[in-house]
Design an enzyme around this catalytic site. Sequence first.
Site, mmCIF file in Angstrom:
data_model
loop_
_atom_site.group_PDB
_atom_site.id
_atom_site.type_symbol
_atom_site.label_atom_id
_atom_site.label_comp_id
_atom_site.label_asym_id
_atom_site.label_seq_id
_atom_site.Cartn_x
_atom_site.Cartn_y
_atom_site.Cartn_z
ATOM 1 N N GLY A 10 0.815 -1.203 0.000
ATOM 2 C CA GLY A 10 0.000 0.000 0.000
ATOM 3 C C GLY A 10 0.853 1.259 0.000
ATOM 4 N N GLN A 11 0.204 2.398 0.061
ATOM 5 C CA GLN A 11 0.943 3.668 0.028
ATOM 6 C C GLN A 11 1.899 3.789 1.214
ATOM 7 O OE1 GLN A 11 -1.269 7.262 -1.571
ATOM 8 N NE2 GLN A 11 -2.988 6.096 -0.748
ATOM 9 N N LEU A 38 -5.833 -10.238 6.004
ATOM 10 C CA LEU A 38 -6.532 -9.792 7.199
ATOM 11 C C LEU A 38 -7.994 -10.204 7.211
ATOM 12 C CD1 LEU A 38 -5.088 -6.234 7.901
ATOM 13 C CD2 LEU A 38 -4.198 -8.465 8.534
ATOM 14 N N ALA A 61 -5.424 -1.877 5.556
ATOM 15 C CA ALA A 61 -6.819 -1.551 5.871
ATOM 16 C C ALA A 61 -7.669 -1.773 4.636
ATOM 17 C CB ALA A 61 -6.950 -0.098 6.324
ATOM 18 N N TYR A 62 -8.951 -1.939 4.874
ATOM 19 C CA TYR A 62 -9.926 -1.907 3.782
ATOM 20 C C TYR A 62 -10.277 -0.437 3.594
ATOM 21 C CZ TYR A 62 -14.134 -2.889 1.056
ATOM 22 O OH TYR A 62 -15.081 -2.937 0.069
ATOM 23 N N THR A 63 -9.847 0.166 2.485
ATOM 24 C CA THR A 63 -9.970 1.612 2.309
ATOM 25 C C THR A 63 -10.882 2.013 1.150
ATOM 26 O OG1 THR A 63 -7.958 1.625 0.964
ATOM 27 C CG2 THR A 63 -7.709 2.081 3.321
ATOM 28 N N ASP A 103 -9.323 9.855 10.082
ATOM 29 C CA ASP A 103 -10.224 10.947 10.434
ATOM 30 C C ASP A 103 -11.689 10.565 10.254
ATOM 31 O OD1 ASP A 103 -9.420 11.049 7.545
ATOM 32 O OD2 ASP A 103 -11.002 12.556 7.470
ATOM 33 N N TYR A 126 -16.940 2.491 6.311
ATOM 34 C CA TYR A 126 -15.490 2.519 6.497
ATOM 35 C C TYR A 126 -15.137 3.119 7.855
ATOM 36 C CZ TYR A 126 -10.703 4.265 6.064
ATOM 37 O OH TYR A 126 -9.388 4.568 6.297
#
Length: 282
Positions: A10-11, A38, A61-63, A103, A126
């Site tokens: 990921g990033q 995961l 994460a699931y984004t 956030d 999310y």
Amino acid sequence: MKILITGANGQLGSELKDLGRSYPQSNFIFTDRTEFPLDAVAGTFTRLDDIRPDIIINAAAYTAVDVAEEERELADKVNHLSVAQMAHWCESNQAKLLHVSTDYVFDGESDTPLPEDAPKSPINVYGQTKHLGEEAIIRSGADAIIIRTAWVYSAYGKNFVKTMLRLMDEREEIAVVNDQIGSPTYAKDLAKAILTIIHSGKWTNGIYHYSNEGRISWYDFAIGIREITGFSCKVNGISTEAYPMPAKRPKYSLLDKKKIKDTFGFHIPTWRKSLEECLNKL
């Protein structure tokens, strides 16, 4: 020190991989969704027993914010249930957990920068699953740091900056939302902060906020990209209502970063300076 990093491709994981080379004293183990899935919650303890890390950096994460509205069960497995298992394993094995949150645990109705103890009231799936993940960590009693961040971008993966570069190259005119307020986060800056915390000897558990300095809208962000790159594409500001999406977005998500700066002595770059660095890399 053995450090397990999930979400290696990921990033944030990619930036951690780049910067990890500067810490030869640590043994980094980078895992992606095939090596450490995961969503396979039941196997989490077994995989961690095999690796036995001293620290877990959960950068996975699931984004897919909009898709999560339809894939609630999958999002919950990745963002909540697997995180709960990691936290319980850490608590049982005297390991540390550094978990990256968002956030989106807030409702976006504030008009002042959000401190760590601001009331949580997520407005989409999310955000709800990330909120449950945070709560599971706290209940576990694990020695954990939770870092909430926002508007993440980097030279890796899919993100707003790369989308804007493509659209500005392809079109003469684009529209960008101008009434959602926050500050972006260059994943490289966040990765530096995480590695500094882990190697500083100043580990202090709790919840922290991290994003780049500044207060802007997505429209302002797009204008900054255009100015730095020199594209001539016209950018029009539009309201959130004019750009409906399956998942609601917080209208205000500016994070108060005083706690992380005071605790670890960080100097956080401005969003503009970090954007310039990322665009130079691209």
